[in-house]
Write a protein that holds these residues in place. Structure first.
Motif, PDB file in Angstrom:
ATOM      1  N   ALA A 129      40.242  50.293  91.168  1.00 11.63           N
ATOM      2  CA  ALA A 129      40.195  48.508  90.394  1.00 11.63           C
ATOM      3  C   ALA A 129      41.747  48.286  89.872  1.00 11.63           C
ATOM      4  CB  ALA A 129      39.085  48.869  89.187  1.00 11.63           C
ATOM      5  N   PHE A 130      42.244  49.440  89.104  1.00 11.43           N
ATOM      6  CA  PHE A 130      43.491  49.039  88.984  1.00 11.43           C
ATOM      7  C   PHE A 130      44.737  49.120  90.337  1.00 11.43           C
ATOM      8  CE2 PHE A 130      47.527  49.785  86.951  1.00 11.43           C
ATOM      9  CZ  PHE A 130      47.564  49.610  85.903  1.00 11.43           C
ATOM     10  N   ARG A 131      44.714  50.029  90.855  1.00 10.79           N
ATOM     11  CA  ARG A 131      44.989  49.745  91.623  1.00 10.79           C
ATOM     12  C   ARG A 131      44.972  48.379  93.032  1.00 10.79           C
ATOM     13  NH1 ARG A 131      48.603  52.680  95.433  1.00 10.79           N
ATOM     14  NH2 ARG A 131      47.770  54.776  94.394  1.00 10.79           N
ATOM     15  N   ARG A 132      44.302  47.522  92.498  1.00 11.79           N
ATOM     16  CA  ARG A 132      43.914  46.583  93.376  1.00 11.79           C
ATOM     17  C   ARG A 132      44.208  45.060  92.794  1.00 11.79           C
ATOM     18  NH1 ARG A 132      38.598  47.403  92.650  1.00 11.79           N
ATOM     19  NH2 ARG A 132      38.052  45.628  91.391  1.00 11.79           N
ATOM     20  N   TRP A 133      43.931  45.488  91.415  1.00 11.79           N
ATOM     21  CA  TRP A 133      44.917  44.524  90.537  1.00 11.79           C
ATOM     22  C   TRP A 133      45.969  43.903  90.239  1.00 11.79           C
ATOM     23  CZ3 TRP A 133      41.146  47.350  85.978  1.00 11.79           C
ATOM     24  CH2 TRP A 133      40.678  46.223  85.772  1.00 11.79           C
ATOM     25  N   THR A 134      47.093  45.839  90.624  1.00 12.39           N
ATOM     26  CA  THR A 134      48.027  45.607  89.992  1.00 12.39           C
ATOM     27  C   THR A 134      49.244  45.832  91.244  1.00 12.39           C
ATOM     28  OG1 THR A 134      48.493  47.884  89.577  1.00 12.39           O
ATOM     29  CG2 THR A 134      48.505  46.359  87.440  1.00 12.39           C
ATOM     30  N   GLY A 135      48.629  46.558  92.542  1.00 12.41           N
ATOM     31  CA  GLY A 135      49.249  46.705  93.685  1.00 12.41           C
ATOM     32  C   GLY A 135      49.719  48.084  93.522  1.00 12.41           C
ATOM     33  N   GLN A 136      49.178  48.705  92.461  1.00  9.61           N
ATOM     34  CA  GLN A 136      49.959  50.294  92.344  1.00  9.61           C
ATOM     35  C   GLN A 136      49.502  51.309  91.592  1.00  9.61           C
ATOM     36  OE1 GLN A 136      53.813  50.172  90.481  1.00  9.61           O
ATOM     37  NE2 GLN A 136      52.969  48.958  88.195  1.00  9.61           N
ATOM     38  N   GLY A 137      49.541  52.196  91.594  1.00  5.49           N
ATOM     39  CA  GLY A 137      48.328  53.431  91.327  1.00  5.49           C
ATOM     40  C   GLY A 137      48.496  53.621  89.629  1.00  5.49           C
ATOM     41  N   PHE A 138      47.506  53.421  88.681  1.00  2.00           N
ATOM     42  CA  PHE A 138      47.764  54.019  87.403  1.00  2.00           C
ATOM     43  C   PHE A 138      49.381  55.181  86.992  1.00  2.00           C
ATOM     44  CE2 PHE A 138      46.193  55.203  83.354  1.00  2.00           C
ATOM     45  CZ  PHE A 138      46.396  54.540  81.957  1.00  2.00           C
ATOM     46  N   ALA A 139      49.429  56.048  86.935  1.00  2.00           N
ATOM     47  CA  ALA A 139      50.270  56.629  87.558  1.00  2.00           C
ATOM     48  C   ALA A 139      51.390  56.608  87.144  1.00  2.00           C
ATOM     49  CB  ALA A 139      50.201  58.390  88.284  1.00  2.00           C
ATOM     50  N   GLN A 140      51.588  55.693  88.634  1.00  3.13           N
ATOM     51  CA  GLN A 140      52.833  54.945  89.163  1.00  3.13           C
ATOM     52  C   GLN A 140      53.188  53.469  88.541  1.00  3.13           C
ATOM     53  OE1 GLN A 140      52.816  52.970  93.291  1.00  3.13           O
ATOM     54  NE2 GLN A 140      55.108  52.605  92.597  1.00  3.13           N
ATOM     55  N   TYR A 141      52.183  53.175  87.827  1.00  2.00           N
ATOM     56  CA  TYR A 141      52.719  51.913  86.467  1.00  2.00           C
ATOM     57  C   TYR A 141      53.082  53.045  85.822  1.00  2.00           C
ATOM     58  CZ  TYR A 141      51.158  48.815  82.886  1.00  2.00           C
ATOM     59  OH  TYR A 141      51.250  47.773  82.095  1.00  2.00           O
ATOM     60  N   ARG A 142      52.531  53.962  84.948  1.00  3.88           N
ATOM     61  CA  ARG A 142      52.934  54.804  83.582  1.00  3.88           C
ATOM     62  C   ARG A 142      54.020  54.959  83.633  1.00  3.88           C
ATOM     63  NH1 ARG A 142      48.546  56.781  80.412  1.00  3.88           N
ATOM     64  NH2 ARG A 142      47.828  55.333  79.901  1.00  3.88           N
ATOM     65  N   GLN A 143      54.809  55.721  85.100  1.00  2.00           N
ATOM     66  CA  GLN A 143      56.511  56.423  85.236  1.00  2.00           C
ATOM     67  C   GLN A 143      57.052  54.871  85.067  1.00  2.00           C
ATOM     68  OE1 GLN A 143      56.757  58.248  88.714  1.00  2.00           O
ATOM     69  NE2 GLN A 143      58.475  59.260  87.845  1.00  2.00           N
ATOM     70  N   GLU A 144      56.984  53.878  85.913  1.00  2.00           N
ATOM     71  CA  GLU A 144      57.911  52.487  85.606  1.00  2.00           C
ATOM     72  C   GLU A 144      58.012  51.534  84.663  1.00  2.00           C
ATOM     73  OE1 GLU A 144      56.849  50.248  89.529  1.00  2.00           O
ATOM     74  OE2 GLU A 144      57.313  52.085  90.828  1.00  2.00           O
ATOM     75  N   SER A 145      56.557  52.227  83.962  1.00  2.00           N
ATOM     76  CA  SER A 145      56.481  50.415  82.656  1.00  2.00           C
ATOM     77  C   SER A 145      57.143  51.808  81.580  1.00  2.00           C
ATOM     78  CB  SER A 145      55.075  50.592  82.512  1.00  2.00           C
ATOM     79  OG  SER A 145      54.080  51.563  82.313  1.00  2.00           O
ATOM     80  N   GLY A 146      56.339  52.962  81.188  1.00  2.00           N
ATOM     81  CA  GLY A 146      57.309  53.983  79.972  1.00  2.00           C
ATOM     82  C   GLY A 146      55.713  53.917  79.421  1.00  2.00           C
ATOM     83  N   ARG A 147      55.085  54.063  79.501  1.00  2.00           N
ATOM     84  CA  ARG A 147      54.306  53.296  78.686  1.00  2.00           C
ATOM     85  C   ARG A 147      52.872  54.805  79.477  1.00  2.00           C
ATOM     86  NH1 ARG A 147      52.573  49.621  76.068  1.00  2.00           N
ATOM     87  NH2 ARG A 147      53.631  47.148  75.601  1.00  2.00           N
TER      88      ARG A 147
END
Length: 147
Positions: A129-147
Motif C-alpha cells: 500500500a505504501f508503494r501504491r501511495w508514494t510510488g516508492q518502497g518504504f525502505a527507499q522512502y526512509r533512506q531518501e527522507s532521513g526518517r
C-alpha cells in the motif's frame, strides 16, 4: 470535504499483432463528461464514515460494524457510498494513507508499528500500500527522507 472518484472505465490495449487496420477518424464532438465537475460534495453518511475511519481503531473497523454504528444496514451503507461515487475500501485506503502521512511526520516508526497502527494484519500488505501511495518502497522512502 471533497473526494475525487476512482476511474470507472478500464483501459485495454491489444498487442500489435492482433490489431486490425486503423479505423477512420470519427467526427469530433465535445465530450459532455469533460464539462462535469471533478469533485463531488459528500453526503452526510460518507462524511461520517470518513470521520470514523480517521478517528477510530482501523484494526477493528469493518464495513458492517461501521454501518451498524451508523444505524443502517451494510447494504444501505454500500448504496449511499456508491451514490457518492466511492466505496468503503476506497475510503479506508485514503484514511490509512492520511494517517500514515501524519504518523511519519510526527516521528520515526518502523514499518511493523505503522502497519499495526493502520490496521494491517500483514506488514507486507502495508508495504504494498505504501508503494501504491508514494510510488516508492518504504525502505527507499526512509533512506531518501532521513526518517
Amino acid at each position: 470535504m471533497r473526494i475525487t472518484p476512482a476511474p470507472s472505465r478500464a483501459h485495454v490495449e491489444f498487442p500489435l499483432s492482433r490489431q486490425l487496420a486503423p479505423m477512420p477518424p470519427l467526427p469530433v464532438r465535445p465530450d459532455p463528461a469533460l464539462d462535469k465537475p471533478r469533485h463531488f460534495p459528500l453526503s452526510r453518511t460518507t462524511e461520517q464514515v470518513l470521520r470514523m475511519l480517521l478517528e477510530g481503531d482501523l484494526s477493528r473497523m469493518r464495513a458492517d460494524s461501521v454501518a451498524e454504528s451508523l444505524g443502517i444496514s451494510g447494504t444501505t451503507l454500500r448504496r449511499r457510498l456508491r451514490a457518492d461515487h466511492t466505496n468503503y475500501q476506497f475510503l479506508l485506503d485514503r484514511a490509512r494513507q492520511y494517517r500514515c502521512e501524519r504518523l511519519l511526520a510526527e516521528r520515526r516508526l518502523p514499518g511493523k508499528c505503522l502497519a499495526d497502527a493502520l490496521g494491517y494484519n500483514e506488514v507486507n500488505s502495508f508495504y504494498r500500500a505504501f508503494r501504491r501511495w508514494t510510488g516508492q518502497g518504504f525502505a527507499q522512502y526512509r533512506q531518501e527522507s532521513g526518517r
